[in-house]
Scaffold this motif. Sequence first.
Motif, PDB file in Angstrom:
ATOM      1  N   ASP A  67       0.829  -1.205   0.000  1.00  0.00           N
ATOM      2  CA  ASP A  67       0.000   0.000   0.000  1.00  0.00           C
ATOM      3  C   ASP A  67       0.867   1.262   0.000  1.00  0.00           C
ATOM      4  N   TRP A  68       1.996   1.205  -0.653  1.00  0.00           N
ATOM      5  CA  TRP A  68       2.945   2.313  -0.640  1.00  0.00           C
ATOM      6  C   TRP A  68       2.356   3.590  -1.213  1.00  0.00           C
ATOM      7  N   TRP A  69       1.388   3.506  -2.109  1.00  0.00           N
ATOM      8  CA  TRP A  69       0.815   4.698  -2.726  1.00  0.00           C
ATOM      9  C   TRP A  69       0.012   5.519  -1.724  1.00  0.00           C
ATOM     10  N   GLU A  70      -0.438   4.893  -0.619  1.00  0.00           N
ATOM     11  CA  GLU A  70      -1.208   5.622   0.379  1.00  0.00           C
ATOM     12  C   GLU A  70      -0.336   6.566   1.193  1.00  0.00           C
ATOM     13  N   ASP A  71       0.957   6.283   1.289  1.00  0.00           N
ATOM     14  CA  ASP A  71       1.868   7.104   2.077  1.00  0.00           C
ATOM     15  C   ASP A  71       2.765   7.989   1.216  1.00  0.00           C
ATOM     16  N   ASP A  72       2.595   7.952  -0.091  1.00  0.00           N
ATOM     17  CA  ASP A  72       3.407   8.756  -0.996  1.00  0.00           C
ATOM     18  C   ASP A  72       2.725  10.104  -1.209  1.00  0.00           C
ATOM     19  N   PRO A  73       3.339  11.205  -0.755  1.00  0.00           N
ATOM     20  CA  PRO A  73       2.702  12.520  -0.872  1.00  0.00           C
ATOM     21  C   PRO A  73       2.386  12.933  -2.305  1.00  0.00           C
ATOM     22  N   SER A  74       3.123  12.431  -3.253  1.00  0.00           N
ATOM     23  CA  SER A  74       2.834  12.809  -4.634  1.00  0.00           C
ATOM     24  C   SER A  74       1.641  12.044  -5.207  1.00  0.00           C
ATOM     25  N   LEU A  75       1.190  10.991  -4.523  1.00  0.00           N
ATOM     26  CA  LEU A  75       0.068  10.193  -5.004  1.00  0.00           C
ATOM     27  C   LEU A  75      -1.164  10.276  -4.118  1.00  0.00           C
ATOM     28  N   SER A  76      -1.012  10.723  -2.879  1.00  0.00           N
ATOM     29  CA  SER A  76      -2.118  10.716  -1.926  1.00  0.00           C
ATOM     30  C   SER A  76      -2.272  12.089  -1.284  1.00  0.00           C
ATOM     31  N   SER A  77      -3.477  12.674  -1.375  1.00  0.00           N
ATOM     32  CA  SER A  77      -3.703  13.985  -0.763  1.00  0.00           C
ATOM     33  C   SER A  77      -3.635  13.881   0.759  1.00  0.00           C
ATOM     34  N   ARG A  78      -4.072  12.752   1.334  1.00  0.00           N
ATOM     35  CA  ARG A  78      -3.994  12.561   2.788  1.00  0.00           C
ATOM     36  C   ARG A  78      -2.535  12.545   3.239  1.00  0.00           C
ATOM     37  N   ALA A  79      -1.689  11.829   2.489  1.00  0.00           N
ATOM     38  CA  ALA A  79      -0.271  11.772   2.837  1.00  0.00           C
ATOM     39  C   ALA A  79       0.372  13.150   2.701  1.00  0.00           C
ATOM     40  N   ARG A  80      -0.047  13.917   1.705  1.00  0.00           N
ATOM     41  CA  ARG A  80       0.498  15.263   1.519  1.00  0.00           C
ATOM     42  C   ARG A  80       0.113  16.166   2.693  1.00  0.00           C
ATOM     43  N   ARG A  81      -1.168  16.078   3.125  1.00  0.00           N
ATOM     44  CA  ARG A  81      -1.604  16.871   4.282  1.00  0.00           C
ATOM     45  C   ARG A  81      -0.840  16.472   5.534  1.00  0.00           C
ATOM     46  N   ASP A  82      -0.643  15.167   5.724  1.00  0.00           N
ATOM     47  CA  ASP A  82       0.111  14.699   6.895  1.00  0.00           C
ATOM     48  C   ASP A  82       1.536  15.220   6.869  1.00  0.00           C
ATOM     49  N   GLU A  83       2.149  15.212   5.687  1.00  0.00           N
ATOM     50  CA  GLU A  83       3.518  15.704   5.566  1.00  0.00           C
ATOM     51  C   GLU A  83       3.584  17.196   5.862  1.00  0.00           C
ATOM     52  N   LEU A  84       2.609  17.960   5.351  1.00  0.00           N
ATOM     53  CA  LEU A  84       2.590  19.401   5.611  1.00  0.00           C
ATOM     54  C   LEU A  84       2.357  19.691   7.093  1.00  0.00           C
ATOM     55  N   ALA A  85       1.491  18.929   7.752  1.00  0.00           N
ATOM     56  CA  ALA A  85       1.247  19.121   9.191  1.00  0.00           C
ATOM     57  C   ALA A  85       2.507  18.809   9.994  1.00  0.00           C
ATOM     58  N   ARG A  86       3.209  17.738   9.622  1.00  0.00           N
ATOM     59  CA  ARG A  86       4.452  17.385  10.304  1.00  0.00           C
ATOM     60  C   ARG A  86       5.508  18.475  10.104  1.00  0.00           C
ATOM     61  N   GLU A  87       5.622  18.958   8.867  1.00  0.00           N
ATOM     62  CA  GLU A  87       6.589  20.010   8.568  1.00  0.00           C
ATOM     63  C   GLU A  87       6.238  21.297   9.312  1.00  0.00           C
ATOM     64  N   ASN A  88       4.946  21.617   9.400  1.00  0.00           N
ATOM     65  CA  ASN A  88       4.503  22.813  10.106  1.00  0.00           C
ATOM     66  C   ASN A  88       4.840  22.710  11.588  1.00  0.00           C
ATOM     67  N   ALA A  89       4.586  21.546  12.202  1.00  0.00           N
ATOM     68  CA  ALA A  89       4.895  21.348  13.619  1.00  0.00           C
ATOM     69  C   ALA A  89       6.400  21.463  13.865  1.00  0.00           C
ATOM     70  N   GLU A  90       7.190  20.908  12.961  1.00  0.00           N
ATOM     71  CA  GLU A  90       8.649  20.982  13.094  1.00  0.00           C
ATOM     72  C   GLU A  90       9.128  22.424  13.003  1.00  0.00           C
ATOM     73  N   LEU A  91       8.565  23.190  12.089  1.00  0.00           N
ATOM     74  CA  LEU A  91       8.956  24.593  11.948  1.00  0.00           C
ATOM     75  C   LEU A  91       8.544  25.413  13.168  1.00  0.00           C
ATOM     76  N   ARG A  92       7.374  25.103  13.743  1.00  0.00           N
ATOM     77  CA  ARG A  92       6.944  25.809  14.965  1.00  0.00           C
ATOM     78  C   ARG A  92       7.896  25.519  16.121  1.00  0.00           C
ATOM     79  N   GLU A  93       8.353  24.262  16.237  1.00  0.00           N
ATOM     80  CA  GLU A  93       9.309  23.912  17.286  1.00  0.00           C
ATOM     81  C   GLU A  93      10.620  24.670  17.106  1.00  0.00           C
TER      82      GLU A  93
END
Length: 108
Positions: A67-93
């Motif tokens: 199910d690798w396509w579910e975690d690939d940000p270029s193929l999954s909008s959910r994975a892209r949102r998760d990546e952006l949320a993680r990046e946002n939290a890291e930048l806030r820290e």
Amino acid sequence: MTTPSRVPEPYGSNGSANLADILERVLDKGVVIAGDIRINLLDIELLTVKLRLIVASVDKAREMGIDWWEDDPSLSSRARRDELARENAELRERLAVLEPGRGQEEIP
């Protein structure tokens, strides 16, 4: 004596049904094609290419644990949102460390 004439069957009469059945069966069961290509020169390995191809339906792939396509940000909008949320939290820290007091502000 007459010889039977060989007239090709028209497209779509029997061939497309067989092709559809074959495609359905392949996607339902899944097919794995594997191969390795090695290039040697005087017993020195110069290049190795490993090829793995799996042809299956999405449901069958999930059954196999693929199910690798579910975690690939270029193929999954959910994975892209998760990546952006993680990046946002890291930048806030990082901002909180660099500028104490500013990291707690709500950034839209």
